[in-house]
Write an enzyme that holds these catalytic residues in place. Structure first.
Site, PDB file in Angstrom:
ATOM      1  N   SER A   1      -0.096   4.959   7.352  1.00  0.00           N
ATOM      2  CA  SER A   1      -0.828   5.068   8.770  1.00  0.00           C
ATOM      3  C   SER A   1      -1.070   3.968   8.976  1.00  0.00           C
ATOM      4  O   SER A   1      -2.625   3.862   9.127  1.00  0.00           O
ATOM      5  CB  SER A   1      -1.140   6.366   8.829  1.00  0.00           C
ATOM      6  N   ARG A   2      -0.913   2.537  10.357  1.00  0.00           N
ATOM      7  CA  ARG A   2      -1.849   1.781  10.066  1.00  0.00           C
ATOM      8  C   ARG A   2      -2.907   1.728  11.405  1.00  0.00           C
ATOM      9  O   ARG A   2      -4.298   1.548  11.613  1.00  0.00           O
ATOM     10  CB  ARG A   2      -1.307   0.550  10.946  1.00  0.00           C
ATOM     11  N   VAL A   3      -3.129   3.389  11.741  1.00  0.00           N
ATOM     12  CA  VAL A   3      -3.803   3.571  13.201  1.00  0.00           C
ATOM     13  C   VAL A   3      -4.773   4.260  11.840  1.00  0.00           C
ATOM     14  O   VAL A   3      -5.753   4.593  12.625  1.00  0.00           O
ATOM     15  CB  VAL A   3      -3.046   4.673  13.569  1.00  0.00           C
TER      16      VAL A   3
END
Ligand code: ATP
Ligand code: MG
Length: 508
Positions: A365-367
């Site tokens: 999850s790049r967040v």
């Protein structure tokens, strides 16, 4: 000889009288060819891309090709009543769907008509299915804090923030839909609206999903848009945009919305079918050249707005089906590059009983952890690493029997981490209960518990804490952090439960 003046003026008058008609001619065309659900029309010089056209017998079409002297359109209804030479009118509009709170609890087709047999939907409000994404506030997406979707046990590893686009990808029958549906069920009481878009699925499958949502009380805040496998390709093609328009209405009201596109592989295939019938040149894997734009303009509509813009959000969970785990095929790579992360489901893990079959190595999850509460960060920091170590050592341990104590301990711990991450379908876990189980794991309270007993132990532990220490749960919920005092109290309670559990195990 010559024309008499009164004849001339009559002629001129006649021509001026039809002057309006001459202009209008541009908005009326004639069918040149029709067949396979597409039609080529001559004369609609002013037609716009995506515009609705009206054919005889109230059949609508949608403009897809703008050629030099003709227009190509797909038909949204039966072509049996349309023939060459028929008149076609422009409408000046693009497709609109009804929107509003009346859509909650309902199952509709991509044109917004009810298909659940519960009567017509009268919302009085509509929205066009396409609109330009709200770019100005896109940056907000990076700033999600303390807002999180309660997703799954996997919140610990793959946190998802509001406004994020997280891809769920895997082979067929690996639990993709299950994760999406569990996520919708998990939103109960979170003040989030949900839209589930089913594209090209069997009607019976969709009916089952709706039934599960109804049982879980999730239809109260959910709208289902379904374009079944038997629908025309153009209807399947517009389904996700229609779903997104329904979501955007709530976004504009400042609400948080979760939208699931199940699945975009079938959506791409529907688009390919249409494009090939329209004789567009096929490119890689026979998809037309603009297939990237097909999904990018859809997923760019997910966002989280800042307070000046109402503070709403659309979180998107697109689903992609892979063939034999190949995530480097055309459509998967396209969608991976547009999303903020992916949950990769693996057939082998699924078959080995590790469900949800999330491959923690390939899922991201790049967040990232900004979408987690502090308490979750405190207990989940090393999980991904532990799982990776476990996978590596397991492969290595298959060859040798003599393992040193440290390796054995790592293997044992890894096996237990995996046990804790297993989760049955339709059994959502709240964040505090996840924190409680991961806390026990982190501080080694599972050392004395056999791997096959871990699940039983964790269920018992959660129940025990809910009964005798509900204040732990409230504190994690409200303070969002495990303070030193809480840590000491949790350790004491967990330790006591381990003794109790081992005693009952001994008695058996
Ligand atoms: P398809 O490719 O057909 O759309 P899918 O990837 O969406 O499949 P699902 O339909 O969600 O997969 O799940 C496949 C099967 O696995 C279903 O029978 C479902 O009940 C089961 N299943 C999914 N998740 C779990 C889970 N966590 N625990 C147990 N069974 C599960
Ligand atoms: Mg599915």
């Amino acid at each position: 000889m010559g024309l008499r003046p009164n004849e001339i003026s009559a002629l001129i008058k006649e021509q001026i009288k039809h002057y309006d008609d001459i202009i209008e001619q541009k908005d009326v065309g004639t069918v040149v060819t029709v067949g396979d659900g597409v039609s080529v029309i001559h004369g609609l010089d002013n037609a716009m891309l995506g515009e609705l056209l009206l054919f005889p017998n109230d059949v609508y079409g949608m403009v897809m090709n703008l050629d030099e002297d003709s227009v190509g359109a797909v038909l949204l209804g039966s072509e049996s009543t349309i023939k060459e030479g028929d008149e076609v009118k422009r409408t000046g509009r693009i497709i609109e769907v009804p929107v509003g709170d009346e859509m909650l609890g309902r199952v509709v087709n991509p044109l917004g008509q009810a298909i659940d047999g519960q009567g017509e939907i009268n919302t009085g409000k509509t929205k066009p299915i396409e609109r330009v994404a709200k770019w100005g506030s896109w940056q907000e997406n990076q700033l999600i804090n303390h807002y999180k979707l309660v997703l799954h046990q996997f919140d610990a590893i793959i946190p998802i923030g509001r406004g994020q686009r997280e891809l769920i990808i895997g082979d067929r029958q690996t639990g993709k839909t299950a994760i999406a549906i569990d996520t919708i069920l998990n939103q109960k009481g979170q003040n989030i609206y949900c839209v589930y878009v089913a594209i090209g699925q069997k009607n019976s499958t969709v009916a089952q999903v709706v039934e599960k949502l109804r049982q879980g009380g999730a239809m109260d805040y959910t709208c289902v848009v379904s374009a079944g496998a038997s629908e025309l390709a153009p209807i399947q093609y517009i389904a996700p945009y229609a779903g997104c328009a329904i979501a955007e209405h709530w976004l504009d009201e400042g609400k948080d919305v979760l939208i699931v596109y199940d699945d975009l592989s079938k959506h791409a295939v529907a688009y390919r079918t249409m494009s090939l019938l329209l004789k567009r040149p096929p490119g890689r894997e026979a998809y037309p050249g603009d297939v990237f734009y097909l999904h990018s303009r859809l997923l760019e509509r997910a966002c989280r707005l800042n307070e000046e813009n109402g503070g709403g959000s659309i979180t998107a969970l697109p689903i992609i089906e892979t063939q034999a785990g190949d995530i480097s095929a055309y459509i998967p790579t396209n969608v991976i590059s547009i999303t903020d992360g992916q949950i990769f489901l693996q057939q082998e893990l699924f078959n080995s009983g590790f469900r949800p079959a999330v491959d923690t190595g390939l899922s991201v999850s790049r967040v990232g952890s900004t979408a987690q509460i502090k308490a979750m960060k405190q207990v989940s920091g090393s999980l991904k690493l532990e799982l990776a170590q476990y996978a590596e050592m397991q492969a290595f341990a298959q060859f040798g029997s003599d393992l040193d104590a440290a390796t054995k301990a790592t293997l044992d711990h890894g096996a237990k981490v995996r046990e804790v991450l297993k989760q049955a379908q339709y059994s959502p876990r709240s964040v505090p209960t996840q924190v409680i189980t991961l806390f026990a794991l982190k501080y080694g309270y599972t050392k004395q518990i056999a791997v096959e007993k871990v699940k039983e132990f964790m269920d018992g532990l959660v129940e025990n804490i809910q009964m005798s220490h509900p204040e732990f749960i409230t504190e994690i919920e409200t303070q969002k952090v495990i303070s030193n005092e809480l840590e000491a109290k949790m350790k004491e309670a967990t330790g006591a439960y381990v003794d109790q559990f081992l005693k009952t195990q001994g008695a058996n």
